[in-house]
Write a protein that holds these residues in place. Sequence first.
Motif, PDB file in Angstrom:
ATOM      1  N   LEU A 198      15.480  16.253 -18.901  1.00 58.15           N
ATOM      2  CA  LEU A 198      14.292  15.457 -19.229  1.00 58.15           C
ATOM      3  C   LEU A 198      13.187  16.310 -19.841  1.00 58.15           C
ATOM      4  N   ALA A 199      12.946  17.481 -19.272  1.00 59.69           N
ATOM      5  CA  ALA A 199      11.887  18.354 -19.796  1.00 59.69           C
ATOM      6  C   ALA A 199      12.174  18.728 -21.249  1.00 59.69           C
ATOM      7  N   GLY A 200      13.371  19.213 -21.498  1.00 61.88           N
ATOM      8  CA  GLY A 200      13.738  19.577 -22.860  1.00 61.88           C
ATOM      9  C   GLY A 200      13.804  18.363 -23.769  1.00 61.88           C
ATOM     10  N   GLY A 201      14.322  17.251 -23.242  1.00 62.10           N
ATOM     11  CA  GLY A 201      14.463  16.036 -24.038  1.00 62.10           C
ATOM     12  C   GLY A 201      13.130  15.437 -24.443  1.00 62.10           C
ATOM     13  N   ILE A 202      12.154  15.471 -23.565  1.00 59.50           N
ATOM     14  CA  ILE A 202      10.837  14.921 -23.895  1.00 59.50           C
ATOM     15  C   ILE A 202      10.168  15.747 -24.986  1.00 59.50           C
ATOM     16  N   VAL A 203      10.203  17.069 -24.849  1.00 61.05           N
ATOM     17  CA  VAL A 203       9.582  17.918 -25.877  1.00 61.05           C
ATOM     18  C   VAL A 203      10.310  17.770 -27.209  1.00 61.05           C
ATOM     19  N   PHE A 204      11.638  17.825 -27.186  1.00 59.64           N
ATOM     20  CA  PHE A 204      12.411  17.664 -28.422  1.00 59.64           C
ATOM     21  C   PHE A 204      12.197  16.262 -28.995  1.00 59.64           C
ATOM     22  N   THR A 218      10.123  12.465 -32.988  1.00 61.18           N
ATOM     23  CA  THR A 218       9.245  11.334 -33.305  1.00 61.18           C
ATOM     24  C   THR A 218       8.320  11.693 -34.462  1.00 61.18           C
ATOM     25  N   MET A 219       7.772  12.904 -34.441  1.00 65.60           N
ATOM     26  CA  MET A 219       6.892  13.348 -35.534  1.00 65.60           C
ATOM     27  C   MET A 219       7.639  13.402 -36.866  1.00 65.60           C
ATOM     28  N   MET A 220       8.948  13.640 -36.804  1.00 68.50           N
ATOM     29  CA  MET A 220       9.762  13.692 -38.024  1.00 68.50           C
ATOM     30  C   MET A 220      10.318  12.319 -38.403  1.00 68.50           C
ATOM     31  N   THR A 258      16.269  18.472 -42.795  1.00 66.80           N
ATOM     32  CA  THR A 258      16.188  17.781 -41.508  1.00 66.80           C
ATOM     33  C   THR A 258      17.162  18.378 -40.502  1.00 66.80           C
ATOM     34  N   VAL A 259      18.373  18.644 -40.927  1.00 74.47           N
ATOM     35  CA  VAL A 259      19.373  19.221 -40.026  1.00 74.47           C
ATOM     36  C   VAL A 259      18.968  20.635 -39.604  1.00 74.47           C
TER      37      VAL A 259
END
Length: 152
Positions: free
Chosen positions: A30-36, A41-43, A125-126
Amino acid sequence: MSTSSSAAHGPRALSTPLGRRVTAGVAGGLAGGIVFGMLMTMMGMMGMIASMVGSQSPWVGWGVHLVISIAYGLVLTLFFAGRFLTSYGRATVTGLVYGVVLWIIGPLLIMPMMLGMPLLAFNLTVMLSLMGHMIYGVLLAVVAVRILKVRA
């Protein structure tokens, strides 16, 4: 009674309670997933993530992304905690490598197969996704080590 150095690496995963390894995987994922996820989202990537399940909703994309993040977190902590998540330094290196592996598996192979896109296609993007996967991996691993190190 002494512990041999070889026993300190392999069997440690077995000595860490299953519940703690699950908690570490979920929390780290969750911690890594939220930051990533914030970076994605910004992209503007959450719609593409949602399209893997037939939606275009960014909220569905977030849900899919977090489920995947937790699943990958559990894989790391359930199968590799005893050998690779023993210190913050080792966790950082493990997280970087794990992030690269997940990048190859996800955006280079599985996602293109699901969306009918070319496999192993490299574009901006990749390549930015590589950075996000490495950040995810490090956060996952460091949070997991913190939870795994807690004394019962």
